[in-house]
Design a protein around this motif. Structure first.
Motif, short mmCIF file in Angstrom:
data_model
loop_
_atom_site.label_atom_id
_atom_site.label_comp_id
_atom_site.label_asym_id
_atom_site.label_seq_id
_atom_site.Cartn_x
_atom_site.Cartn_y
_atom_site.Cartn_z
N PHE A 86 3.94 65.98 -12.09
CA PHE A 86 2.60 66.56 -11.98
C PHE A 86 1.67 65.57 -11.25
CE2 PHE A 86 -0.44 69.39 -14.68
CZ PHE A 86 -1.10 69.77 -13.51
N PHE A 87 1.83 64.29 -11.56
CA PHE A 87 0.99 63.27 -10.92
C PHE A 87 1.31 63.16 -9.43
CE2 PHE A 87 -0.43 59.01 -9.81
CZ PHE A 87 -1.68 58.97 -10.40
N VAL A 88 2.60 63.21 -9.09
CA VAL A 88 2.99 63.18 -7.67
C VAL A 88 2.44 64.41 -6.96
CG1 VAL A 88 4.95 63.30 -6.08
CG2 VAL A 88 5.04 61.76 -8.05
N PHE A 89 2.52 65.55 -7.62
CA PHE A 89 1.96 66.78 -7.04
C PHE A 89 0.46 66.62 -6.78
CE2 PHE A 89 -0.51 70.62 -8.00
CZ PHE A 89 -0.13 71.42 -6.93
N ALA A 90 -0.24 65.98 -7.72
CA ALA A 90 -1.68 65.77 -7.56
C ALA A 90 -1.96 64.90 -6.34
CB ALA A 90 -2.25 65.12 -8.82
#
Length: 211
Positions: free
Chosen positions: A26-30
């Motif tokens: 999720f953080f990488v997606f952000a």
């Protein structure tokens, strides 16, 4: 030293790894979303980064709770051997206790109890006696050390080095690798700090139990 390393690299001790992995992705997606949308709104940033951090926070709490175990003294046991083996006693003391409990079971069986009832009664009587004698600082819960988090920090550090080598030699401008590297740096740092926070939580739990 070997014992310490075994604890550090016992990576299977972690709980709810799928939730941690979801937080990382999720953080990488952000990061990618922020890269692809330079004019991204503040609200969307709050949702993406906040969602990743919230997911990580929930994992940290669940992982801590999932590591807590009932003290061996209070666990239900249906086998005298298994119960005695779970106690933190010297080998000679365990042997004496095993003999005592087996004799007690035989006495109970002679008085008409079934073997299962006799075993449960014998263990229960010993647990009550130990409960009355145990120090007030020996709580209901066992709060384990979280060495495995350091193991994950080391693994992430190794992954960071590999990614840095790839960025330097093969994919110098690949943002996806840069995003993963940045994420791993943050999470590795968190894994180093998290045991300290868990220790603080341990202190609060112990104070609550003895208050």
């Amino acid at each position: 030293m070997n014992s310490f390393l075994n604890k550090v690299f016992r990576l299977s001790d972690i709980r709810y790894f799928w939730l941690l992995l979801a937080s990382m992705l999720f953080f990488v997606f952000a990061l990618l979303n922020n890269r692809l949308k330079p004019d991204i709104s503040t609200t969307e940033e709050w949702i993406t980064y906040g969602g990743a951090l919230a997911c990580a926070f929930v994992w940290a709490v669940l992982n801590y709770v999932g590591q807590i175990k009932i003290n061996a003294l209070y666990r239900k046991r249906n086998s005298i051997g298994a119960y005695v083996d779970s106690l933190a006693m010297k080998k000679e003391e365990k042997a004496d206790l095993l003999t005592y409990l087996h004799d007690y079971v035989k006495d109970l069986e002679a008085n008409g109890k079934s073997e299962e009832e006799a075993v449960k009664t014998a263990i229960g009587q010993f647990q009550i006696r130990e409960f009355l004698e145990v120090s007030r600082y020996s709580g209901l819960f066992e709060l384990p050390a979280h060495y495995y988090l350091l193991g994950y920090a080391i693994v992430f550090l190794a992954a960071i080095i590999v990614i840095q080598c790839l960025l330097g030699a093969v994919f110098p401008d690949m943002f996806l690798l840069q995003a993963f590297k940045f994420m791993l740096i943050l999470y590795a740092a968190a894994f180093v700090l998290l045991p300290i926070l868990y220790k603080v939580a341990d202190v609060l739990v112990r104070k609550k139990m003895i208050s």
